[in-house]
Design a protein around this motif. Structure first.
Motif, PDB file in Angstrom:
ATOM      1  N   TRP A 176       0.810  -1.222   0.000  1.00  0.00           N
ATOM      2  CA  TRP A 176       0.000   0.000   0.000  1.00  0.00           C
ATOM      3  C   TRP A 176       0.839   1.266   0.000  1.00  0.00           C
ATOM      4  O   TRP A 176       0.369   2.346  -0.352  1.00  0.00           O
ATOM      5  CB  TRP A 176      -0.924   0.017   1.218  1.00  0.00           C
ATOM      6  N   ASP A 177       2.118   1.158   0.365  1.00  0.00           N
ATOM      7  CA  ASP A 177       2.952   2.345   0.542  1.00  0.00           C
ATOM      8  C   ASP A 177       3.390   2.967  -0.785  1.00  0.00           C
ATOM      9  O   ASP A 177       4.083   3.984  -0.798  1.00  0.00           O
ATOM     10  CB  ASP A 177       4.179   1.988   1.386  1.00  0.00           C
ATOM     11  N   ILE A 178       2.994   2.383  -1.908  1.00  0.00           N
ATOM     12  CA  ILE A 178       3.334   2.998  -3.197  1.00  0.00           C
ATOM     13  C   ILE A 178       2.526   4.268  -3.448  1.00  0.00           C
ATOM     14  O   ILE A 178       2.887   5.086  -4.291  1.00  0.00           O
ATOM     15  CB  ILE A 178       3.097   2.020  -4.368  1.00  0.00           C
ATOM     16  N   VAL A 179       1.420   4.457  -2.727  1.00  0.00           N
ATOM     17  CA  VAL A 179       0.535   5.600  -2.986  1.00  0.00           C
ATOM     18  C   VAL A 179       1.209   6.902  -2.569  1.00  0.00           C
ATOM     19  O   VAL A 179       1.797   6.999  -1.491  1.00  0.00           O
ATOM     20  CB  VAL A 179      -0.799   5.440  -2.232  1.00  0.00           C
ATOM     21  N   ASP A 180       1.107   7.909  -3.445  1.00  0.00           N
ATOM     22  CA  ASP A 180       1.628   9.250  -3.162  1.00  0.00           C
ATOM     23  C   ASP A 180       0.491  10.096  -2.603  1.00  0.00           C
ATOM     24  O   ASP A 180      -0.454  10.435  -3.318  1.00  0.00           O
ATOM     25  CB  ASP A 180       2.180   9.858  -4.449  1.00  0.00           C
ATOM     26  N   PHE A 181       0.593  10.446  -1.317  1.00  0.00           N
ATOM     27  CA  PHE A 181      -0.442  11.236  -0.657  1.00  0.00           C
ATOM     28  C   PHE A 181      -0.076  12.719  -0.563  1.00  0.00           C
ATOM     29  O   PHE A 181      -0.728  13.465   0.171  1.00  0.00           O
ATOM     30  CB  PHE A 181      -0.681  10.704   0.762  1.00  0.00           C
ATOM     31  N   SER A 182       0.930  13.145  -1.273  1.00  0.00           N
ATOM     32  CA  SER A 182       1.430  14.506  -1.084  1.00  0.00           C
ATOM     33  C   SER A 182       0.538  15.576  -1.711  1.00  0.00           C
ATOM     34  O   SER A 182       0.620  16.741  -1.318  1.00  0.00           O
ATOM     35  CB  SER A 182       2.847  14.622  -1.658  1.00  0.00           C
ATOM     36  N   GLY A 183      -0.300  15.211  -2.672  1.00  0.00           N
ATOM     37  CA  GLY A 183      -1.149  16.192  -3.332  1.00  0.00           C
ATOM     38  C   GLY A 183      -2.548  16.240  -2.760  1.00  0.00           C
ATOM     39  O   GLY A 183      -2.814  15.766  -1.654  1.00  0.00           O
ATOM     40  N   ASP A 184      -3.459  16.831  -3.547  1.00  0.00           N
ATOM     41  CA  ASP A 184      -4.845  16.965  -3.091  1.00  0.00           C
ATOM     42  C   ASP A 184      -5.581  15.638  -3.085  1.00  0.00           C
ATOM     43  O   ASP A 184      -6.529  15.449  -2.318  1.00  0.00           O
ATOM     44  CB  ASP A 184      -5.602  17.960  -3.985  1.00  0.00           C
ATOM     45  N   VAL A 185      -5.170  14.710  -3.962  1.00  0.00           N
ATOM     46  CA  VAL A 185      -5.794  13.386  -4.022  1.00  0.00           C
ATOM     47  C   VAL A 185      -4.692  12.336  -4.091  1.00  0.00           C
ATOM     48  O   VAL A 185      -3.597  12.610  -4.579  1.00  0.00           O
ATOM     49  CB  VAL A 185      -6.725  13.250  -5.253  1.00  0.00           C
ATOM     50  N   PRO A 186      -4.963  11.121  -3.630  1.00  0.00           N
ATOM     51  CA  PRO A 186      -3.959  10.057  -3.703  1.00  0.00           C
ATOM     52  C   PRO A 186      -3.624   9.716  -5.155  1.00  0.00           C
ATOM     53  O   PRO A 186      -4.512   9.668  -6.009  1.00  0.00           O
ATOM     54  CB  PRO A 186      -4.641   8.872  -3.014  1.00  0.00           C
ATOM     55  N   VAL A 187      -2.352   9.465  -5.418  1.00  0.00           N
ATOM     56  CA  VAL A 187      -1.882   9.160  -6.773  1.00  0.00           C
ATOM     57  C   VAL A 187      -1.052   7.884  -6.753  1.00  0.00           C
ATOM     58  O   VAL A 187      -0.211   7.699  -5.874  1.00  0.00           O
ATOM     59  CB  VAL A 187      -1.044  10.331  -7.347  1.00  0.00           C
ATOM     60  N   ILE A 188      -1.294   7.031  -7.754  1.00  0.00           N
ATOM     61  CA  ILE A 188      -0.461   5.855  -7.968  1.00  0.00           C
ATOM     62  C   ILE A 188       0.653   6.245  -8.933  1.00  0.00           C
ATOM     63  O   ILE A 188       0.379   6.571 -10.092  1.00  0.00           O
ATOM     64  CB  ILE A 188      -1.268   4.682  -8.557  1.00  0.00           C
ATOM     65  N   PRO A 189       1.918   6.264  -8.517  1.00  0.00           N
ATOM     66  CA  PRO A 189       3.012   6.674  -9.398  1.00  0.00           C
ATOM     67  C   PRO A 189       3.058   5.839 -10.677  1.00  0.00           C
ATOM     68  O   PRO A 189       2.660   4.661 -10.680  1.00  0.00           O
ATOM     69  CB  PRO A 189       4.257   6.449  -8.539  1.00  0.00           C
ATOM     70  N   PRO A 190       3.535   6.425 -11.771  1.00  0.00           N
ATOM     71  CA  PRO A 190       3.458   5.762 -13.081  1.00  0.00           C
ATOM     72  C   PRO A 190       4.267   4.488 -13.208  1.00  0.00           C
ATOM     73  O   PRO A 190       4.000   3.665 -14.088  1.00  0.00           O
ATOM     74  CB  PRO A 190       3.975   6.840 -14.044  1.00  0.00           C
ATOM     75  N   GLN A 191       5.270   4.289 -12.346  1.00  0.00           N
ATOM     76  CA  GLN A 191       6.100   3.084 -12.486  1.00  0.00           C
ATOM     77  C   GLN A 191       5.402   1.818 -12.010  1.00  0.00           C
ATOM     78  O   GLN A 191       5.922   0.713 -12.204  1.00  0.00           O
ATOM     79  CB  GLN A 191       7.428   3.249 -11.736  1.00  0.00           C
ATOM     80  N   TYR A 192       4.211   1.957 -11.401  1.00  0.00           N
ATOM     81  CA  TYR A 192       3.493   0.783 -10.903  1.00  0.00           C
ATOM     82  C   TYR A 192       2.364   0.417 -11.859  1.00  0.00           C
ATOM     83  O   TYR A 192       1.479   1.217 -12.138  1.00  0.00           O
ATOM     84  CB  TYR A 192       2.954   1.042  -9.500  1.00  0.00           C
ATOM     85  N   THR A 193       2.431  -0.799 -12.373  1.00  0.00           N
ATOM     86  CA  THR A 193       1.491  -1.271 -13.382  1.00  0.00           C
ATOM     87  C   THR A 193       0.465  -2.201 -12.756  1.00  0.00           C
ATOM     88  O   THR A 193       0.826  -3.168 -12.059  1.00  0.00           O
ATOM     89  CB  THR A 193       2.242  -2.041 -14.491  1.00  0.00           C
ATOM     90  N   ARG A 194      -0.815  -1.897 -12.988  1.00  0.00           N
ATOM     91  CA  ARG A 194      -1.868  -2.784 -12.486  1.00  0.00           C
ATOM     92  C   ARG A 194      -1.637  -4.196 -13.020  1.00  0.00           C
ATOM     93  O   ARG A 194      -1.413  -4.400 -14.207  1.00  0.00           O
ATOM     94  CB  ARG A 194      -3.237  -2.275 -12.922  1.00  0.00           C
ATOM     95  N   ASP A 195      -1.693  -5.181 -12.130  1.00  0.00           N
ATOM     96  CA  ASP A 195      -1.377  -6.557 -12.519  1.00  0.00           C
ATOM     97  C   ASP A 195      -2.172  -7.513 -11.639  1.00  0.00           C
ATOM     98  O   ASP A 195      -1.700  -7.956 -10.591  1.00  0.00           O
ATOM     99  CB  ASP A 195       0.127  -6.799 -12.375  1.00  0.00           C
TER     100      ASP A 195
END
Length: 399
Positions: free
Chosen positions: A296-315
């Protein structure tokens, strides 16, 4: 970002600093007794499934007696409820799917609300499922935790007497981190900070942990006549398993070679008691199995909404394969049961047309949730099975 969301992000990042809170991201354990009857007819207990020969000298293959999944009824922390949308019919439909679509015979029910815990357990029992029930809370004073356990124990003892399926009581989860009065600190954040400094007397912390655990066991034994267990952080807490009937573990380790799991889990077998894996699993992206409980720690919470960084591919396939592999490991180890974390994470919606904000990528759940309003955690939703759901269902139906 809302204040509650900011708090949640802070919670997860502080937890990550320890590297110990496997399973929290989806919101958020020896004198052996005789094994109880298997959860399903024809299943074998741990004690009878290893090394026994069949007629003609053939080796009998081990089986999981309890084939389960963890189910959150709403775990509260920082003023939030992980199941903001909750009603009886919704829960009944999900439990029905656990029984008839996932082909499980056990559901590991956890959460903070006593009424929901008991209600869900009774629905599961009526569906023909065995149940374990675990009250779970963050920063709940010890006296309150003892009273909540008493209420749960009394209620589930009534269910145990009323139904002919297995009812197990789990007295709690990872007390050293979640319960005040063991590790110094007024709240979870302060306890994490204290531990990250590394200047503490672990022997004294373990003494306090065991004292509180013994108190919880006493309350459980006084009010519940079935078997009891505990959800232990397998790499942190030194549990006195002589107090329990079942060794219960939250286990998120990753080893390419199954021998690594065998070595890591061997010390728990020395108690001579059945072992149940109360939680295991991974998130839904390439490389998630290697990250285990920290996916779960891949999520970037630094902005207004949570973001999944581009290097992580849904699998979904990576998750599906990992769960099937781990079920093979636990079966081969001769364990009594295993339940993956978790059936559904309604607080991590799937946004198929918005990959950067597809929070389900960082969810451990077998189901993906599509909300009517993906920004409102209390809005109506529908769920769809992931590939992991089908992988587990096939395993359970054929083993």
């Amino acid at each position: 970002m809302s204040e509650s969301r900011m708090d949640r992000a802070q919670f997860l990042r502080r937890a990550a600093a320890l590297g110990l809170l496997a399973g929290v991201g989806g919101t958020a354990a020896a004198g052996a007794l005789p094994p109880l009857a298997a959860a399903a007819e024809g299943s074998e207990t741990q004690a009878g499934s290893r090394g026994a020969g069949e007629a003609g000298g053939r080796r009998r293959h081990p089986r999981l007696a309890f084939k389960g999944v963890a189910y959150d009824v709403g775990t509260g922390f920082l003023g939030d409820d992980s199941r903001a949308r909750w009603n009886h019919e919704l829960m009944r439909g999900e439990i029905r799917a656990v029984r008839h679509r996932l082909h499980a015979n056990w559901v590991s029910i956890y959460g903070s609300n006593v009424e929901r815990l008991v209600e869900t357990a009774e629905v599961a029992l009526r569906q023909g499922l065995a149940v374990s029930v675990q009250p779970r809370a963050f920063d709940e004073p010890q006296a309150d935790a003892l009273e909540k356990l008493r209420q749960v124990a009394v209620a589930v003892e009534g269910l145990r007497r009323r139904y002919d399926k297995e009812v197990i009581l789990a007295v709690g989860c990872e007390f050293m981190l979640f319960t005040p009065g063991i590790v110094p600190g007024a709240d979870f954040f302060e306890r994490v900070e204290y531990l990250t400094k590394g200047e503490f007397d672990m022997k004294e912390l373990q003494r306090k942990f065991r004292t509180f655990t013994a108190q919880m066991v006493k309350v459980a034994r006084r009010n519940f006549q079935g078997r009891i267990t505990y959800g232990a952080a397998h790499d942190l807490e030194n549990v006195d398993w002589s107090l329990f009937d079942i060794v219960g573990l939250d286990y998120y380790s990753y080893h390419e070679d199954p021998a690594g799991h065998t070595k890591e889990l061997a010390p728990f077998k020395k108690w001579g008691k059945p072992i149940m894996i109360l939680e295991f699993g991974c998130c839904t992206f390439t490389g998630a199995p290697e990250l285990g409980g920290m996916g779960w720690d891949i999520v970037d919470f630094s902005g207004d909404v949570p973001v999944i960084p581009p290097q992580y591919t849904r699998d979904e396939q990576a998750q599906a394969d990992h769960l099937a592999n781990m079920l093979e490991v636990f079966t081969d180890e001769g364990f009594l049961g295993a339940s993956m974390y978790t059936f559904i994470s309604s607080d991590a919606p799937h946004r198929p047309n918005d990959r950067p904000h597809d929070e389900d990528i960082a969810a451990f759940s077998l189901c993906k949730v599509r909300r009517k309003d993906s920004d409102d955690p209390a809005s109506p939703y529908r769920w769809e099975p992931k590939k992991s759901f089908h992988s587990v269902a096939r395993y359970y139906a054929t083993h």
